[in-house]
Motif scaffolding. Structure first.
Motif, mmCIF file in Angstrom:
data_model
loop_
_atom_site.group_PDB
_atom_site.id
_atom_site.type_symbol
_atom_site.label_atom_id
_atom_site.label_comp_id
_atom_site.label_asym_id
_atom_site.label_seq_id
_atom_site.Cartn_x
_atom_site.Cartn_y
_atom_site.Cartn_z
ATOM 1 N N GLN A 1 0.843 -1.189 0.000
ATOM 2 C CA GLN A 1 0.000 0.000 0.000
ATOM 3 C C GLN A 1 0.880 1.242 0.000
ATOM 4 O OE1 GLN A 1 -2.774 0.159 3.210
ATOM 5 N NE2 GLN A 1 -3.659 2.088 2.566
ATOM 6 N N VAL A 2 0.609 2.141 -0.914
ATOM 7 C CA VAL A 2 1.410 3.357 -1.034
ATOM 8 C C VAL A 2 0.834 4.446 -0.133
ATOM 9 C CG1 VAL A 2 2.233 5.149 -2.589
ATOM 10 C CG2 VAL A 2 2.073 2.784 -3.397
ATOM 11 N N GLN A 3 1.716 5.086 0.584
ATOM 12 C CA GLN A 3 1.326 6.229 1.402
ATOM 13 C C GLN A 3 2.257 7.389 1.123
ATOM 14 O OE1 GLN A 3 1.227 4.675 5.472
ATOM 15 N NE2 GLN A 3 -1.011 4.738 5.372
ATOM 16 N N VAL A 4 1.687 8.577 1.114
ATOM 17 C CA VAL A 4 2.444 9.803 0.867
ATOM 18 C C VAL A 4 2.161 10.768 2.014
ATOM 19 C CG1 VAL A 4 2.836 11.719 -0.708
ATOM 20 C CG2 VAL A 4 2.245 9.456 -1.626
ATOM 21 N N VAL A 5 3.207 11.249 2.640
ATOM 22 C CA VAL A 5 3.050 12.146 3.780
ATOM 23 C C VAL A 5 3.956 13.352 3.605
ATOM 24 C CG1 VAL A 5 3.221 12.401 6.275
ATOM 25 C CG2 VAL A 5 2.480 10.211 5.296
ATOM 26 N N GLU A 6 3.359 14.534 3.631
ATOM 27 C CA GLU A 6 4.127 15.769 3.531
ATOM 28 C C GLU A 6 4.347 16.363 4.922
ATOM 29 O OE1 GLU A 6 0.976 16.109 0.145
ATOM 30 O OE2 GLU A 6 1.021 15.552 2.264
ATOM 31 N N SER A 7 5.438 17.109 5.053
ATOM 32 C CA SER A 7 5.702 17.853 6.279
ATOM 33 C C SER A 7 6.625 19.018 5.944
ATOM 34 C CB SER A 7 6.348 16.957 7.341
ATOM 35 O OG SER A 7 7.599 16.466 6.895
ATOM 36 N N GLY A 8 6.774 19.916 6.907
ATOM 37 C CA GLY A 8 7.737 20.993 6.745
ATOM 38 C C GLY A 8 7.153 22.352 6.419
ATOM 39 N N GLY A 9 5.856 22.434 6.244
ATOM 40 C CA GLY A 9 5.254 23.728 5.959
ATOM 41 C C GLY A 9 5.305 24.637 7.168
ATOM 42 N N GLY A 10 4.909 25.863 6.966
ATOM 43 C CA GLY A 10 4.894 26.821 8.062
ATOM 44 C C GLY A 10 4.785 28.232 7.536
ATOM 45 N N SER A 11 5.101 29.169 8.401
ATOM 46 C CA SER A 11 5.042 30.581 8.048
ATOM 47 C C SER A 11 6.453 31.141 7.952
ATOM 48 C CB SER A 11 4.238 31.351 9.092
ATOM 49 O OG SER A 11 2.902 30.899 9.131
ATOM 50 N N GLU A 12 6.651 31.977 6.969
ATOM 51 C CA GLU A 12 7.960 32.569 6.739
ATOM 52 C C GLU A 12 7.760 33.952 6.130
ATOM 53 O OE1 GLU A 12 11.334 31.153 7.452
ATOM 54 O OE2 GLU A 12 11.287 33.337 7.329
ATOM 55 N N GLN A 13 8.721 34.807 6.350
ATOM 56 C CA GLN A 13 8.677 36.123 5.725
ATOM 57 C C GLN A 13 9.229 36.055 4.311
ATOM 58 O OE1 GLN A 13 10.519 39.056 8.253
ATOM 59 N NE2 GLN A 13 8.663 39.258 9.480
ATOM 60 N N ALA A 14 8.823 37.011 3.516
ATOM 61 C CA ALA A 14 9.334 37.092 2.146
ATOM 62 C C ALA A 14 10.861 37.149 2.166
ATOM 63 C CB ALA A 14 8.764 38.316 1.450
ATOM 64 N N GLY A 15 11.465 36.386 1.255
ATOM 65 C CA GLY A 15 12.910 36.303 1.210
ATOM 66 C C GLY A 15 13.486 35.150 2.003
ATOM 67 N N THR A 21 9.111 18.228 3.027
ATOM 68 C CA THR A 21 9.508 16.825 2.935
ATOM 69 C C THR A 21 8.315 15.975 2.535
ATOM 70 O OG1 THR A 21 11.212 17.120 4.640
ATOM 71 C CG2 THR A 21 10.453 14.875 4.224
ATOM 72 N N CYS A 22 8.551 15.061 1.611
ATOM 73 C CA CYS A 22 7.527 14.123 1.167
ATOM 74 C C CYS A 22 8.077 12.706 1.362
ATOM 75 C CB CYS A 22 7.182 14.374 -0.291
ATOM 76 S SG CYS A 22 6.071 13.141 -1.028
ATOM 77 N N THR A 23 7.479 11.969 2.258
ATOM 78 C CA THR A 23 7.907 10.597 2.509
ATOM 79 C C THR A 23 6.941 9.646 1.837
ATOM 80 O OG1 THR A 23 8.867 11.262 4.626
ATOM 81 C CG2 THR A 23 8.474 8.915 4.281
ATOM 82 N N VAL A 24 7.486 8.783 0.996
ATOM 83 C CA VAL A 24 6.675 7.860 0.207
ATOM 84 C C VAL A 24 6.982 6.435 0.644
ATOM 85 C CG1 VAL A 24 6.100 7.079 -2.114
ATOM 86 C CG2 VAL A 24 6.729 9.474 -1.728
ATOM 87 N N SER A 25 5.984 5.710 1.046
ATOM 88 C CA SER A 25 6.157 4.302 1.394
ATOM 89 C C SER A 25 5.373 3.457 0.409
ATOM 90 C CB SER A 25 5.679 4.035 2.828
ATOM 91 O OG SER A 25 4.330 4.404 2.974
ATOM 92 N N GLY A 26 5.878 2.249 0.173
ATOM 93 C CA GLY A 26 5.201 1.344 -0.735
ATOM 94 C C GLY A 26 5.842 1.243 -2.101
ATOM 95 N N PHE A 27 6.825 2.094 -2.373
ATOM 96 C CA PHE A 27 7.605 2.014 -3.600
ATOM 97 C C PHE A 27 9.038 1.664 -3.231
ATOM 98 C CE2 PHE A 27 5.091 3.126 -7.140
ATOM 99 C CZ PHE A 27 4.184 4.109 -6.778
ATOM 100 N N SER A 28 9.714 0.963 -4.121
ATOM 101 C CA SER A 28 11.130 0.723 -3.926
ATOM 102 C C SER A 28 11.913 1.952 -4.345
ATOM 103 C CB SER A 28 11.584 -0.494 -4.741
ATOM 104 O OG SER A 28 10.896 -1.650 -4.316
ATOM 105 N N TRP A 29 13.121 2.036 -3.836
ATOM 106 C CA TRP A 29 14.007 3.162 -4.105
ATOM 107 C C TRP A 29 14.100 3.439 -5.604
ATOM 108 C CZ3 TRP A 29 19.997 2.747 -3.507
ATOM 109 C CH2 TRP A 29 20.568 3.991 -3.729
#
Length: 125
Positions: A1-15, A21-29
């Motif tokens: 079963q393939v799963q896709v999980v994103e992380s790392g978003g947030g708030s930042e100022q311009a510049g 990060t996208c972690t994918v499970s269920g696929f080989s390298w």
């Protein structure tokens, strides 16, 4: 079963910078292609950057020179390094993954079968 999980978003100022990060499970390298898309309310999802199984990459013009997509093969992880952020980069960012995809089709939403839930990026001026 393939799963896709994103992380790392947030708030930042311009510049500033953020790394998604996208972690994918269920696929080989390196047997999968992946891409980052983004969406703001009321607009269609748009492509940002993609990476093929052979690590060739493709970007939309609006992020060229600012964003970099890369892969950590053994970890089945795809990154989106976002530098020189602009307020117009504000969006929900989604990672899509699928089996090997032609380089020419990396930025097509229909190329991806599996999607994560998204991570919000907010850039203030």
């Amino acid at each position: 079963q393939v799963q896709v999980v994103e992380s790392g978003g947030g708030s930042e100022q311009a510049g500033g910078s953020l790394r998604l990060t996208c972690t994918v499970s269920g696929f080989s390298w390196r047997t999968f292609s992946a891409a980052w898309f983004r969406q703001v309310p009321g607009k269609e999802r748009e492509a940002v950057a993609g990476i093929a199984g052979d690590d060739r990459t493709r970007y939309v013009d609006s992020v060229k020179g600012r964003f970099t997509v890369s892969r950590d093969g053994p970890k089945n992880t795809v990154y989106l390094q976002m530098n020189s952020l602009k307020p117009e980069d504000t969006a929900m960012y989604y990672c899509g993954a699928s089996g090997a995809t032609w380089w020419e089709l990396l930025l097509r939403e229909q190329s991806y079968k599996f999607w994560g839930q998204g991570t919000q990026v907010t850039v203030s001026s």
